[in-house]
Scaffold this motif. Structure first.
Motif, PDB file in Angstrom:
ATOM      1  N   ASN A 135      -0.890   1.173  -7.256  1.00  0.00           N
ATOM      2  CA  ASN A 135      -2.226   1.470  -7.774  1.00  0.00           C
ATOM      3  C   ASN A 135      -2.769   0.341  -8.636  1.00  0.00           C
ATOM      4  O   ASN A 135      -3.975   0.071  -8.628  1.00  0.00           O
ATOM      5  N   GLU A 136      -1.882  -0.309  -9.393  1.00  0.00           N
ATOM      6  CA  GLU A 136      -2.297  -1.415 -10.268  1.00  0.00           C
ATOM      7  C   GLU A 136      -2.274  -2.766  -9.557  1.00  0.00           C
ATOM      8  O   GLU A 136      -2.462  -3.801 -10.186  1.00  0.00           O
ATOM      9  N   LYS A 137      -1.996  -2.766  -8.250  1.00  0.00           N
ATOM     10  CA  LYS A 137      -1.936  -3.983  -7.436  1.00  0.00           C
ATOM     11  C   LYS A 137      -0.900  -4.975  -7.975  1.00  0.00           C
ATOM     12  O   LYS A 137      -1.128  -6.179  -8.038  1.00  0.00           O
ATOM     13  N   ARG A 138       0.291  -4.420  -8.339  1.00  0.00           N
ATOM     14  CA  ARG A 138       1.393  -5.242  -8.847  1.00  0.00           C
ATOM     15  C   ARG A 138       2.629  -5.176  -7.950  1.00  0.00           C
ATOM     16  O   ARG A 138       3.657  -5.750  -8.268  1.00  0.00           O
ATOM     17  N   GLN A 139       2.539  -4.465  -6.841  1.00  0.00           N
ATOM     18  CA  GLN A 139       3.629  -4.382  -5.863  1.00  0.00           C
ATOM     19  C   GLN A 139       3.178  -5.213  -4.661  1.00  0.00           C
ATOM     20  O   GLN A 139       2.053  -5.057  -4.173  1.00  0.00           O
ATOM     21  N   TRP A 140       4.053  -6.101  -4.188  1.00  0.00           N
ATOM     22  CA  TRP A 140       3.699  -7.095  -3.166  1.00  0.00           C
ATOM     23  C   TRP A 140       4.642  -7.012  -1.976  1.00  0.00           C
ATOM     24  O   TRP A 140       5.776  -6.552  -2.088  1.00  0.00           O
ATOM     25  N   LYS A 141       4.144  -7.537  -0.862  1.00  0.00           N
ATOM     26  CA  LYS A 141       4.964  -7.636   0.344  1.00  0.00           C
ATOM     27  C   LYS A 141       4.690  -8.966   1.032  1.00  0.00           C
ATOM     28  O   LYS A 141       3.567  -9.464   1.034  1.00  0.00           O
TER      29      LYS A 141
ATOM     30  N   THR B 111       0.854  -1.191   0.000  1.00  0.00           N
ATOM     31  CA  THR B 111       0.000   0.000   0.000  1.00  0.00           C
ATOM     32  C   THR B 111       0.891   1.243   0.000  1.00  0.00           C
ATOM     33  O   THR B 111       2.105   1.151   0.208  1.00  0.00           O
ATOM     34  N   LYS B 112       0.257   2.390  -0.185  1.00  0.00           N
ATOM     35  CA  LYS B 112       1.026   3.643  -0.156  1.00  0.00           C
ATOM     36  C   LYS B 112       1.716   3.837   1.194  1.00  0.00           C
ATOM     37  O   LYS B 112       2.778   4.447   1.260  1.00  0.00           O
ATOM     38  N   ALA B 113       1.142   3.282   2.251  1.00  0.00           N
ATOM     39  CA  ALA B 113       1.766   3.384   3.570  1.00  0.00           C
ATOM     40  C   ALA B 113       3.097   2.620   3.638  1.00  0.00           C
ATOM     41  O   ALA B 113       3.903   2.866   4.531  1.00  0.00           O
ATOM     42  N   ASP B 114       3.323   1.717   2.692  1.00  0.00           N
ATOM     43  CA  ASP B 114       4.556   0.912   2.671  1.00  0.00           C
ATOM     44  C   ASP B 114       5.681   1.556   1.866  1.00  0.00           C
ATOM     45  O   ASP B 114       6.797   1.018   1.830  1.00  0.00           O
ATOM     46  N   ILE B 115       5.426   2.663   1.195  1.00  0.00           N
ATOM     47  CA  ILE B 115       6.401   3.221   0.251  1.00  0.00           C
ATOM     48  C   ILE B 115       7.752   3.505   0.906  1.00  0.00           C
ATOM     49  O   ILE B 115       8.799   3.156   0.340  1.00  0.00           O
TER      50      ILE B 115
ATOM     51  N   TRP C 167      21.193  -1.845  -8.934  1.00  0.00           N
ATOM     52  CA  TRP C 167      19.943  -1.132  -9.166  1.00  0.00           C
ATOM     53  C   TRP C 167      20.168   0.374  -9.114  1.00  0.00           C
ATOM     54  O   TRP C 167      20.950   0.867  -8.288  1.00  0.00           O
ATOM     55  N   PRO C 168      19.461   1.113  -9.968  1.00  0.00           N
ATOM     56  CA  PRO C 168      19.484   2.568  -9.863  1.00  0.00           C
ATOM     57  C   PRO C 168      18.524   2.990  -8.751  1.00  0.00           C
ATOM     58  O   PRO C 168      17.871   2.150  -8.127  1.00  0.00           O
ATOM     59  N   GLU C 169      18.433   4.273  -8.530  1.00  0.00           N
ATOM     60  CA  GLU C 169      17.390   4.770  -7.638  1.00  0.00           C
ATOM     61  C   GLU C 169      16.097   4.764  -8.441  1.00  0.00           C
ATOM     62  O   GLU C 169      15.991   5.426  -9.467  1.00  0.00           O
ATOM     63  N   PHE C 170      15.136   3.974  -7.993  1.00  0.00           N
ATOM     64  CA  PHE C 170      13.886   3.836  -8.744  1.00  0.00           C
ATOM     65  C   PHE C 170      13.010   5.064  -8.545  1.00  0.00           C
ATOM     66  O   PHE C 170      13.053   5.719  -7.503  1.00  0.00           O
ATOM     67  N   GLU C 171      12.216   5.355  -9.560  1.00  0.00           N
ATOM     68  CA  GLU C 171      11.309   6.501  -9.518  1.00  0.00           C
ATOM     69  C   GLU C 171      10.134   6.206  -8.592  1.00  0.00           C
ATOM     70  O   GLU C 171       9.553   5.109  -8.653  1.00  0.00           O
ATOM     71  N   LEU C 172       9.764   7.178  -7.787  1.00  0.00           N
ATOM     72  CA  LEU C 172       8.599   7.056  -6.919  1.00  0.00           C
ATOM     73  C   LEU C 172       7.351   6.734  -7.751  1.00  0.00           C
ATOM     74  O   LEU C 172       6.544   5.888  -7.365  1.00  0.00           O
ATOM     75  N   ALA C 173       7.209   7.373  -8.900  1.00  0.00           N
ATOM     76  CA  ALA C 173       6.029   7.162  -9.751  1.00  0.00           C
ATOM     77  C   ALA C 173       5.919   5.699 -10.193  1.00  0.00           C
ATOM     78  O   ALA C 173       4.807   5.178 -10.324  1.00  0.00           O
TER      79      ALA C 173
END
Length: 172
Positions: free
Chosen positions: A49-55, A10-14, A36-42
């Protein structure tokens, strides 16, 4: 008994996601020329938002994070036509290293792939990291060998002019 759960980030996990990315990148810098580079926040916000980031949480703490997609044409080229789940950017909390969390992700991914009518679970890693190749093999992945990327436009910087190692699990 440990309580292990896999959910969408979730956004709370960013903040924690980026903390884990930094730890992973710092570790990569001590061992490898490509990191790895520094990844973009976007990028991460879009995945959430697309429910493709997992924990994966253990006892309420984030043990590792990763992203998924069903489409990865720049890396998988013509094989992208195969119905697949692609796993990217696994980053583990150092407090949980050595607990074989990739095997847990694989078990989850098998169900996730089946629910989404996918026939493969695929991953890539930049470079020729023999220890990582062996570890992914122990987790059930077949090593497909290296591939020199042809078109990296729009991909994170570590893919620029890169050779990647490809891995897959073919589902029944």
């Amino acid at each position: 008994m440990m309580m292990m759960m896999i959910n969408n980030s979730t956004k709370a996990d960013i903040d924690e996601i980026f903390r884990l990315y930094k730890i992973a990148t710092d570790f990569q810098k001590t061992r490898f020329t490509v990191h790895w580079p520094e990844f973009e926040l976007a990028l991460v916000e879009n995945e959430i938002n697309e429910k493709r980031q997992w924990k994966l949480e253990i006892d309420g703490r984030i043990a590792c994070v990763w992203a998924t997609t069903f489409d990865d044409p720049q890396i998988w080229e013509e094989r992208n036509a195969d119905p697949s789940v692609y796993i990217h950017r696994i980053a583990t909390n150092p407090d949980f290293r050595g607990q074989n969390l990739v095997a847990e992700i694989v078990n989850w991914a098998k169900d996730y792939a089946a629910e989404n009518d996918k026939k493969f679970i695929r991953m890539d890693t930049v470079g020729d990291n023999t220890k990582l190749i062996a570890y992914y093999g122990k987790c059930g992945f077949e090593y497909l060998g290296p591939l020199k990327l042809r078109n990296t436009e729009g991909l994170p910087a570590h893919y620029d002019n890169a050779t990647v190692s490809l891995f897959e699990i073919k589902l029944k």
